[in-house]
Design a protein around this motif. Sequence first.
Motif, PDB file in Angstrom:
ATOM      1  N   LEU A 195       0.675  -9.191 -11.085  1.00  9.49           N
ATOM      2  CA  LEU A 195       0.362 -10.611 -10.949  1.00  9.49           C
ATOM      3  C   LEU A 195       0.833 -11.429 -12.141  1.00  9.49           C
ATOM      4  N   ASN A 196       1.168 -10.765 -13.234  1.00 10.72           N
ATOM      5  CA  ASN A 196       1.693 -11.468 -14.391  1.00 10.72           C
ATOM      6  C   ASN A 196       3.211 -11.383 -14.512  1.00 10.72           C
ATOM      7  N   ASP A 197       3.803 -10.302 -14.021  1.00  8.50           N
ATOM      8  CA  ASP A 197       5.236 -10.078 -14.254  1.00  8.50           C
ATOM      9  C   ASP A 197       6.123 -10.330 -13.041  1.00  8.50           C
ATOM     10  N   TYR A 198       5.544 -10.437 -11.861  1.00  3.62           N
ATOM     11  CA  TYR A 198       6.350 -10.710 -10.667  1.00  3.62           C
ATOM     12  C   TYR A 198       6.405 -12.221 -10.461  1.00  3.62           C
ATOM     13  N   LEU A 199       7.585 -12.787 -10.678  1.00  4.57           N
ATOM     14  CA  LEU A 199       7.758 -14.235 -10.590  1.00  4.57           C
ATOM     15  C   LEU A 199       8.357 -14.662  -9.259  1.00  4.57           C
ATOM     16  N   CYS A 200       8.593 -13.704  -8.356  1.00  8.52           N
ATOM     17  CA  CYS A 200       9.111 -14.045  -7.036  1.00  8.52           C
ATOM     18  C   CYS A 200       8.004 -14.705  -6.209  1.00  8.52           C
ATOM     19  N   THR A 201       8.385 -15.328  -5.115  1.00  9.20           N
ATOM     20  CA  THR A 201       7.405 -15.933  -4.212  1.00  9.20           C
ATOM     21  C   THR A 201       6.416 -14.863  -3.752  1.00  9.20           C
ATOM     22  N   THR A 202       5.129 -15.097  -3.998  1.00 14.67           N
ATOM     23  CA  THR A 202       4.117 -14.074  -3.746  1.00 14.67           C
ATOM     24  C   THR A 202       2.983 -14.623  -2.889  1.00 14.67           C
ATOM     25  N   TYR A 203       2.670 -13.901  -1.819  1.00 16.23           N
ATOM     26  CA  TYR A 203       1.543 -14.217  -0.951  1.00 16.23           C
ATOM     27  C   TYR A 203       0.511 -13.106  -1.076  1.00 16.23           C
ATOM     28  N   ILE A 204      -0.768 -13.480  -1.127  1.00 18.43           N
ATOM     29  CA  ILE A 204      -1.843 -12.500  -1.248  1.00 18.43           C
ATOM     30  C   ILE A 204      -2.846 -12.702  -0.124  1.00 18.43           C
ATOM     31  N   ALA A 205      -3.081 -11.640   0.651  1.00 18.10           N
ATOM     32  CA  ALA A 205      -4.132 -11.629   1.672  1.00 18.10           C
ATOM     33  C   ALA A 205      -5.341 -10.927   1.072  1.00 18.10           C
ATOM     34  N   THR A 206      -6.364 -11.677   0.746  1.00 17.62           N
ATOM     35  CA  THR A 206      -7.525 -11.130   0.051  1.00 17.62           C
ATOM     36  C   THR A 206      -8.543 -10.543   1.035  1.00 17.62           C
ATOM     37  N   TRP A 207      -9.548  -9.898   0.468  1.00 18.31           N
ATOM     38  CA  TRP A 207     -10.621  -9.314   1.263  1.00 18.31           C
ATOM     39  C   TRP A 207     -11.368 -10.385   2.060  1.00 18.31           C
ATOM     40  N   GLU A 208     -11.744 -11.492   1.404  1.00 15.98           N
ATOM     41  CA  GLU A 208     -12.511 -12.520   2.099  1.00 15.98           C
ATOM     42  C   GLU A 208     -11.689 -13.179   3.205  1.00 15.98           C
ATOM     43  N   PHE A 209     -10.406 -13.418   2.925  1.00 15.06           N
ATOM     44  CA  PHE A 209      -9.538 -14.008   3.950  1.00 15.06           C
ATOM     45  C   PHE A 209      -9.464 -13.096   5.168  1.00 15.06           C
ATOM     46  N   SER A 210      -9.279 -11.804   4.934  1.00 17.40           N
ATOM     47  CA  SER A 210      -9.187 -10.849   6.038  1.00 17.40           C
ATOM     48  C   SER A 210     -10.458 -10.863   6.872  1.00 17.40           C
ATOM     49  N   CYS A 211     -11.612 -10.891   6.199  1.00 12.94           N
ATOM     50  CA  CYS A 211     -12.888 -10.889   6.913  1.00 12.94           C
ATOM     51  C   CYS A 211     -13.072 -12.155   7.744  1.00 12.94           C
ATOM     52  N   ARG A 212     -12.625 -13.271   7.225  1.00 12.31           N
ATOM     53  CA  ARG A 212     -12.821 -14.540   7.927  1.00 12.31           C
ATOM     54  C   ARG A 212     -11.883 -14.685   9.127  1.00 12.31           C
ATOM     55  N   HIS A 213     -10.926 -13.792   9.233  1.00 10.68           N
ATOM     56  CA  HIS A 213     -10.005 -13.833  10.361  1.00 10.68           C
ATOM     57  C   HIS A 213     -10.084 -12.529  11.158  1.00 10.68           C
ATOM     58  N   LYS A 214     -11.277 -11.998  11.212  1.00 17.85           N
ATOM     59  CA  LYS A 214     -11.538 -10.763  11.954  1.00 17.85           C
ATOM     60  C   LYS A 214     -11.365 -11.003  13.451  1.00 17.85           C
ATOM     61  N   LEU A 215     -11.268  -9.913  14.176  1.00 18.84           N
ATOM     62  CA  LEU A 215     -11.148  -9.959  15.630  1.00 18.84           C
ATOM     63  C   LEU A 215     -12.449  -9.450  16.246  1.00 18.84           C
ATOM     64  N   SER A 216     -12.753  -9.925  17.434  1.00 18.33           N
ATOM     65  CA  SER A 216     -14.022  -9.539  18.050  1.00 18.33           C
ATOM     66  C   SER A 216     -13.988  -8.071  18.462  1.00 18.33           C
ATOM     67  N   TRP A 217     -15.174  -7.466  18.544  1.00 19.19           N
ATOM     68  CA  TRP A 217     -15.244  -6.078  18.995  1.00 19.19           C
ATOM     69  C   TRP A 217     -14.858  -5.955  20.463  1.00 19.19           C
ATOM     70  N   ASP A 218     -15.076  -6.988  21.253  1.00 17.79           N
ATOM     71  CA  ASP A 218     -14.624  -6.969  22.645  1.00 17.79           C
ATOM     72  C   ASP A 218     -13.101  -6.867  22.698  1.00 17.79           C
TER      73      ASP A 218
END
Length: 332
Positions: A195-218
């Motif tokens: 996170l300090n040395d990679y200066l390329c375009t960087t996208y991060i999918a975090t734990w909270e983001f993943s949880c908030r976009h969960k899919l239903s069990w159905d």
Amino acid sequence: MLCPVSEKCRGTEKSEKKLLIDVDCGTDDAQAIMMAIASPNVTILGITCVGGNTDLDNVCTNVLRVLKLCDRLDIPVFRGAETAILGQNIHASYFHGKDGLGDVPDASAPGLELIQKEHAVDAMKRFASEYPGQISLVATGPLTNLALAVRMDPTFPHKLNSLYIMGGNMESRGNTTAVGEFNFLADPEAAYIVLNDYLCTTYIATWEFSCRHKLSWDWYDKWINMGTEKSDFIKKIYAHSLQYSRSEKEEKAIVDGPGFVSCDSYAMAAAIDGSIVTKVIECAVTVELSGKFTRGMMVLDLIDELKKKNKVFVINGCDMEKFVLLMESAVK
């Protein structure tokens, strides 16, 4: 700063993507690889392996199992770092199974002799030199291989087109410790370096983001019962984790209520089709290394305290219709 994603940053759905995938192949890594293989606009140059969800031999075997299932054993697989930079490994066998894929026996699994002789870090550097500015690197495990690559060759990140990471957190919520997400906690020093040395375009999918976009069990129940060889595979390897992810205790731990979360698939989906990302938080980030309770926590610098020139895109919105289509295409 919370903002929509510009076309320039996210690319288009139809553009050809060259991917290099770095995994600690557990169940959601397997799903993410299958998603990439099923995408017609994607060329997978190679898959590099790192210890994490399970030990490195299992990670390598699991990747080969997925490639065999998808009839893509032509994709080269490389063995990478076995331990974290400081060598203090953690694993997620309680959730993914001891072998990383739900402890489902597979007598016909490909042997490790199919793993390339070249080390994963050397392969990463070579691919970046062969395809300068063209590769999107997708990292769904601890970032050890990526940290070693930039330490061995500081120009490596500059040769990438973009970096997609599943890991870290944005609201101090953890899934391994109170504030630690597994991938970053498994090697905090590596996450800090990346996170300090990679200066390329960087996208991060975090734990909270993943949880908030969960899919239903159905939806999940229909997905694993599509009657294909691939959906049957997903059903088998996820059976072990379901006793935790559908338990009352685990559902309370999931941000904003119960549902199916395939964390690594969000980073992969963003790499495949940038239009899936609808909102981002653009800011500098770093990782806490020395806190007694906060080691491994990702820190979002929303007030420019770090004075870092390079900013990342922390994903905060997802086109779920497009995401579901990618998930379903993976098991057809």
